[in-house]
Enzyme design. Structure first.
Site, PDB file in Angstrom:
ATOM      1  N   ASP A 204      38.172 -67.509  32.899  1.00 43.47           N
ATOM      2  CA  ASP A 204      38.048 -68.918  32.508  1.00 43.47           C
ATOM      3  C   ASP A 204      37.546 -69.006  31.068  1.00 43.47           C
ATOM      4  OD1 ASP A 204      39.012 -69.685  34.942  1.00 43.47           O
ATOM      5  OD2 ASP A 204      37.166 -70.643  35.646  1.00 43.47           O
ATOM      6  N   TYR A 207      39.441 -73.594  29.144  1.00 40.10           N
ATOM      7  CA  TYR A 207      39.576 -74.837  29.933  1.00 40.10           C
ATOM      8  C   TYR A 207      40.493 -75.851  29.240  1.00 40.10           C
ATOM      9  CZ  TYR A 207      35.959 -73.055  33.016  1.00 40.10           C
ATOM     10  OH  TYR A 207      35.256 -72.285  33.906  1.00 40.10           O
ATOM     11  N   ASN A 241      41.290 -68.818  37.058  1.00 36.86           N
ATOM     12  CA  ASN A 241      42.247 -69.845  37.490  1.00 36.86           C
ATOM     13  C   ASN A 241      42.662 -70.753  36.333  1.00 36.86           C
ATOM     14  OD1 ASN A 241      39.419 -70.512  37.981  1.00 36.86           O
ATOM     15  ND2 ASN A 241      40.160 -72.545  38.574  1.00 36.86           N
ATOM     16  N   HIS A 326      37.749 -62.442  38.940  1.00 37.40           N
ATOM     17  CA  HIS A 326      37.274 -63.816  38.695  1.00 37.40           C
ATOM     18  C   HIS A 326      36.561 -64.424  39.905  1.00 37.40           C
ATOM     19  CE1 HIS A 326      36.849 -67.543  36.617  1.00 37.40           C
ATOM     20  NE2 HIS A 326      37.542 -68.204  37.525  1.00 37.40           N
ATOM     21  N   HIS A 336      33.671 -73.255  45.710  1.00 35.15           N
ATOM     22  CA  HIS A 336      34.573 -72.106  45.868  1.00 35.15           C
ATOM     23  C   HIS A 336      34.138 -71.187  47.010  1.00 35.15           C
ATOM     24  CE1 HIS A 336      36.416 -73.478  42.242  1.00 35.15           C
ATOM     25  NE2 HIS A 336      35.384 -73.209  41.502  1.00 35.15           N
ATOM     26  N   HIS A 363      33.815 -67.814  38.151  1.00 34.79           N
ATOM     27  CA  HIS A 363      34.437 -68.871  38.938  1.00 34.79           C
ATOM     28  C   HIS A 363      33.431 -69.897  39.448  1.00 34.79           C
ATOM     29  CE1 HIS A 363      37.866 -70.673  40.751  1.00 34.79           C
ATOM     30  NE2 HIS A 363      37.630 -70.321  41.985  1.00 34.79           N
ATOM     31  N   VAL A 364      32.390 -69.447  40.107  1.00 30.28           N
ATOM     32  CA  VAL A 364      31.339 -70.354  40.562  1.00 30.28           C
ATOM     33  C   VAL A 364      30.390 -70.569  39.379  1.00 30.28           C
ATOM     34  CG1 VAL A 364      29.466 -70.700  42.200  1.00 30.28           C
ATOM     35  CG2 VAL A 364      31.546 -69.487  42.896  1.00 30.28           C
ATOM     36  N   HIS A 365      30.208 -71.824  38.994  1.00 33.60           N
ATOM     37  CA  HIS A 365      29.452 -72.102  37.767  1.00 33.60           C
ATOM     38  C   HIS A 365      27.957 -72.093  38.052  1.00 33.60           C
ATOM     39  CE1 HIS A 365      33.347 -74.116  36.169  1.00 33.60           C
ATOM     40  NE2 HIS A 365      33.435 -72.800  36.274  1.00 33.60           N
TER      41      HIS A 365
HETATM   42 FE    FE Z   1      35.445 -71.690  35.951  1.00 34.68          FE
HETATM   43 ZN    ZN Z   2      37.388 -70.293  37.801  1.00 30.86          ZN
END
Ligand code: FE
Ligand code: ZN
Length: 482
Positions: A204, A207, A241, A326, A336, A363-365
């Site tokens: 990521d 964005y 993603n 990711h 997620h 992925h998990v912020h």
């Molecule tokens: Fe992300």
């Molecule tokens: Zn992600």
């Protein structure tokens, strides 16, 4: 006399057998020992997401000069650190794809010729994207390089990674889900205060796809924003993603189109057939990058490649073995939640059997670090599906907290699962300091109201050289709010 010796030999043999039994029993018991209860830190910087910095922000400034090279970035150009791929974009004209380089800033006596590519995405047409791989480099050596000949020349430098070998120290940055907000800028600035030799980026990047029509100008701004680090040290890319950009509603159906055009990886050097899964070796570390968004079921190219790759790893040469992917396999955040389950089911046993030291994901912020746990007993008929403490297993780190336009993942599952050692949803980055073949110091730095604060630090002991050592017993340091 002889008989006494025989008796002594027999006694010694009995003791040896008893010792072996005891060791086996201890090893059998070890996977089920208890870890201390995990910590959920309640530090909150803020919950609302930040906007991307405006297009005219200073960190996005176009370098001066006609057709000046911009978005300069480097990544490893081969598997073992003797090649570097230099990439940049020219906007007004194609210019050329030549890199001049050498060991002194004033003596760029080597030249390499690269290639140019462009892409369109809906209503956007990219600039001229140049990629040029410098080969035959020496290890652990400073090189200066220049791009943009004929128009505006810009000069940078990098240091090649140490030769693969067990005891070269290596400092590795860990950043994920960075984006281009003021929070992203703070994360990068904090990393730059004490940077490593390379960054393992867990996916990521820009964005851009959060903007109307996946506005690829946001790839350009991200490239200019990150240049201050990525032009000087290789970032190792993992696809997230937000790199997929499959958008049939815009007529764009080629997955990874902007990412693949802009960010090459040295996948061929490790025998991979796609840019999204590959491996590199830096000094004492063998890093395997996996793709959460490419097929990984049995018989797929990625599966077969990973199986073969794990067999190729030489832990005498590179004692530290890491995976970057990711989507996390272990994540106790509601965001997620369970998304990593298919890949965990597919690959976890392989990772445990290979004694992988750590699996890094984004992925998990938020931030989370696990104890050494595994969940590889389960099969569809026996119903055994509870993660258990297992010293053979990797540590799982979620480092998707770079600070992007989507904000923090602020909902945790309760109770905190036994495998979770520390979790907190705020922004930050981590650094892994490999000291030698047995010990690595790991620290996560929180962005604490704009300041860089060590919030979770611990030692990892090597799973090849100290396979049964309980590294959670080594003092770790956390500054949390509970
Ligand atoms: Fe992300
Ligand atoms: Zn992600």
């Amino acid at each position: 006399m002889e008989r006494t010796i025989l008796i002594m030999k027999a006694a010694a043999a009995t003791v040896a057998v008893l010792l072996a039994v005891a060791v086996l029993a201890a090893e059998a018991a070890a996977p089920h020992h208890q870890y201390p209860r995990g910590v959920t830190s309640t530090y909150r910087r803020k919950l609302e997401a930040s906007e991307d910095m405006p297009l005219d922000a200073d960190v996005f400034a176009v370098p001066p000069g006609r057709n000046a090279p911009q978005q300069v970035h480097i990544t490893l150009g081969d598997q073992a650190g003797t090649a570097m791929t230099v990439s940049w974009v020219t906007m007004e004209a194609e210019g050329n794809s030549t890199v001049l380089y050498g060991r002194a800033a004033g003596r760029l006596d080597l030249a390499a010729e690269g290639t140019t590519t462009r892409y369109t995405f809906y209503n956007y047409t990219s600039g001229f994207i140049h990629h040029c791989t410098l080969t035959g480099l020496d290890h652990a050596t400073r090189y200066y390089y220049a791009v943009g000949h004929g128009d505006t020349v810009r000069t940078f430098w990098f240091t090649t990674p140490p030769r693969p070998g067990p005891d070269a120290p290596l400092r590795l940055g860990l950043i994920g889900d960075l984006g281009q907000t003021a929070d992203s800028n703070a994360t990068l600035a904090h990393y730059e205060q004490h940077p490593g030799a390379a960054v393992l980026f867990v996916g990521d990047l820009s964005y851009a796809d959060k903007h109307p029509f996946h506005d690829s100008r946001r790839w350009d701004t991200w490239g200019r924003f990150s240049e201050r680090s990525v032009a000087y040290q290789p970032w190792i890319w993992t696809a997230g993603n937000h790199e997929v950009e499959y958008a049939p509603e815009l007529g764009e159906t080629t997955a990874f189109k902007p990412f693949a055009h802009r960010y090459p990886t040295p996948y061929r050097a490790s025998g991979s057939s796609e840019p999204y899964w590959y491996s590199v070796k830096l000094g004492p570390a063998h890093i395997i990058v996996l793709s959460s968004y490419s097929a990984f079921g049995k018989y797929t190219p990625q599966f077969k490649w990973l199986e073969a790759e794990l067999a190729r790893v030489d832990r005498e040469l590179t004692p530290w073995l890491f995976i970057s992917t990711h989507v996390p396999w272990y994540n106790s955040n509601n965001f997620h939640f369970m998304e990593g389950e298919p890949m965990r089911v597919q690959f976890e046993k392989m990772a445990v059997d290979a004694r992988v030291d750590a699996v890094f994901a984004g992925h998990v912020h938020a931030y989370e670090r696990s104890h050494r746990f595994s969940n590889i007993q389960y099969n569809i008929t026996d119903g055994r599906c509870t993660p258990v403490a297992d010293r053979r297993a990797p540590v799982y780190v979620v480092i998707g907290d770079g600070g992007n336009i989507e904000g923090l993942a602020d909902e945790l599952t309760w109770p905190q699962p036994a495998y979770s050692a520390f979790r907190e949803y705020s922004f930050g980055h981590a650094v892994l300091d490999i000291k030698n073949r047995t010990h690595a110091y790991y620290a996560w730095y929180r962005n604490h109201d704009g300041n860089k604060v060590t919030a979770d630090a611990t030692w990892f002991t090597n799973r090849y050289h100290m396979p049964n050592h309980d590294d959670s017993s080594v003092s770790s340091k956390t500054t949390y709010y509970a």
